[in-house]
Scaffold this motif. Structure first.
Motif: not given
Length: 449
Positions: A292, A304, A331-333
């Motif tokens: 990011p 992200e 995805r990181e989240g």
């Protein structure tokens, strides 16, 4: 020749910087929120504070639409803001390498696909360098025209009704709708430099560095649609001569490095070597990590990290080479929360063909299937209670669904033994968020030792 391979892409990057507009003092995300500020309140969806003159709740109407008081209005603004913020993720990744495959002193026919990946690696000691400029102007929001979007904001469910609260619609002034028509113009240009190297015959590593330029111009025309004839909600004027309309405009631009990615590709069918021809059918695995590094506030990045894993199957034909990419987007989240429902499945199918010795035509159908509904979905319609009940949609924007489909077609022209000119056009078939009717790509690529 090698100097020309490097000089061309560097000149394109320099041109991006020279022609950039000044960076906006405010972030572009702030401007999107500011678009819904009317009157003198200074916050979105607030009427002129001069209407809050007494402590009588029947006359304090200036703040009845605020997003922190009306969850439905907050949800609609979040949906709108998320759609704009997601524009940085709408472009497919550029291919990790391109050009002809070398073996036995000869070169394969195809110059490779534009966005899809093929199984063949570069070969030990060979390098790939390319710069591709991609740009578009937003024309739609999940299929609705971007220059004529309608957002309907609803009144707070007040406590002034006699007896148990019946819901939104009683008293009748709760039926007043704040309708905002927006006209969005967003220009988006990305110049991506890709550098890949063959560490072994079957292993490539690479990096992709995008430089992003954005410019946002938007206008919001607000209109109070009154149901109550006493006009308790107005931007100015009096009950006898109310002013029910207001306008706001914002503009800003930004430029900077986008989200940088690092990639690795492993060929599973022998790799590329000078002493043997590539197999007719190749298989490979590709993994990349996107960091990011782009400023989310200015629509330069998604804010992200992401990881992508692809399985690649391609045919190295004489004049027709089909390929299939299938993979997963993490995805990181979702990784942090251990909730993988918010990830996506990726799929690309296409071909590259050679109508002449120096020209390759490439076509791809690129898909992305989300595994869950968006975090901030489009709110449902509102049905007002009481006599003469009726229903009002939250927006003219349709439910975007969970998947995106793009069709890309382009041509590669060999303009030297080590240099390729790339052209491509992409047309969204099923759009999510802000999209364009046409996305162009122009670039230069080269392979060398």
């Amino acid at each position: 020749m090698h100097r020309r391979v490097v000089a061309g892409p560097m000149a394109m990057l320099a041109l991006m910087f020279v022609t950039a507009r000044p960076v906006a003092a405010q972030s572009l995300k702030d401007l999107v929120s500011e678009l819904f500020v009317f009157g003198e309140c200074g916050v979105p969806l607030c009427f002129d504070p001069g209407f809050e003159e007494t402590e009588d709740p029947r006359t304090e109407h200036g703040r009845h639409y605020l997003r922190d008081l009306v969850p439905r209005n907050d949800a609609l603004l979040l949906f709108f803001e998320d759609g704009i913020a997601g524009v940085a993720g709408t472009l497919p990744a550029t291919a990790m390498a391109g050009g002809r495959i070398w073996s036995n002193g000869d070169r394969s026919a195809s110059l490779g696909p534009v966005f899809a990946e093929r199984a063949e690696t570069l070969g030990v000691g060979r390098f790939f360098l390319g710069v591709e400029a991609t740009g578009f102007q937003v024309t739609s929001f999940s299929g609705a025209p971007a220059d004529a979007l309608v957002l309907n904001f609803f009144h707070e469910n007040s406590d002034v009704a006699l007896g148990p609260d019946p819901g939104v619609g009683l008293p009748t002034f709760e039926r007043d709708v704040l309708q905002v028509r927006t006209d969005l113009a967003l220009d988006y240009t990305v110049a991506t430099a890709v550098l890949s190297a063959g560490l072994t015959s079957f292993l490539d590593i690479g990096f992709a560095v995008p430089v992003v330029r954005t410019r946002l111009t938007a206008t919001a025309d607000a209109q109070i649609l009154p149901f109550d004839s006493s006009y308790p909600h107005r931007f100015d004027g009096t009950r006898r001569a109310p002013i029910l309309a207001a306008r706001n405009s914002v503009t800003g631009s930004a430029m900077g490095v986008g989200d940088i990615s690092a990639r690795v590709k492993v060929n599973l069918t022998g790799g590329t070597a000078v002493d043997r021809a590539p197999p007719p059918i190749g298989m490979a695995l590709l993994a990349d990590v996107t960091f990011p590094t782009g400023q989310e506030e200015d629509l330069l990045g998604l804010g992200e990290g992401r990881g992508r894993a692809l399985a690649i199957l391609s045919v190295n034909g004489e004049s027709f080479s089909p390929h299939v990419n299938a993979g997963y987007l993490l995805r990181e989240g979702n990784l942090r929360d251990r909730d993988f429902d918010g990830d996506a499945v990726l799929g690309t199918i296409g071909f590259d063909a050679t109508p002449t010795d120096r020209v390759t035509m490439a076509a791809d159908l690129i898909t992305q299937w989300e595994l869950a509904d968006p975090e901030n979905p489009l709110p449902d319609p509102v049905t007002f209670v009481g006599p003469g009940s009726f229903t009002v949609e939250s927006s003219s924007i349709p439910d975007p669904g969970r998947y995106r489909i793009d069709f890309a077609m382009g041509f590669k022209f060999e303009i030297g033994r080590d240099m390729i000119l790339v052209t491509n056009g992409l047309v969204p078939i099923k759009a999510i968020g802000l999209r364009s009717d046409f996305i162009w790509t122009l670039g230069l690529q080269g392979t060398f030792r």
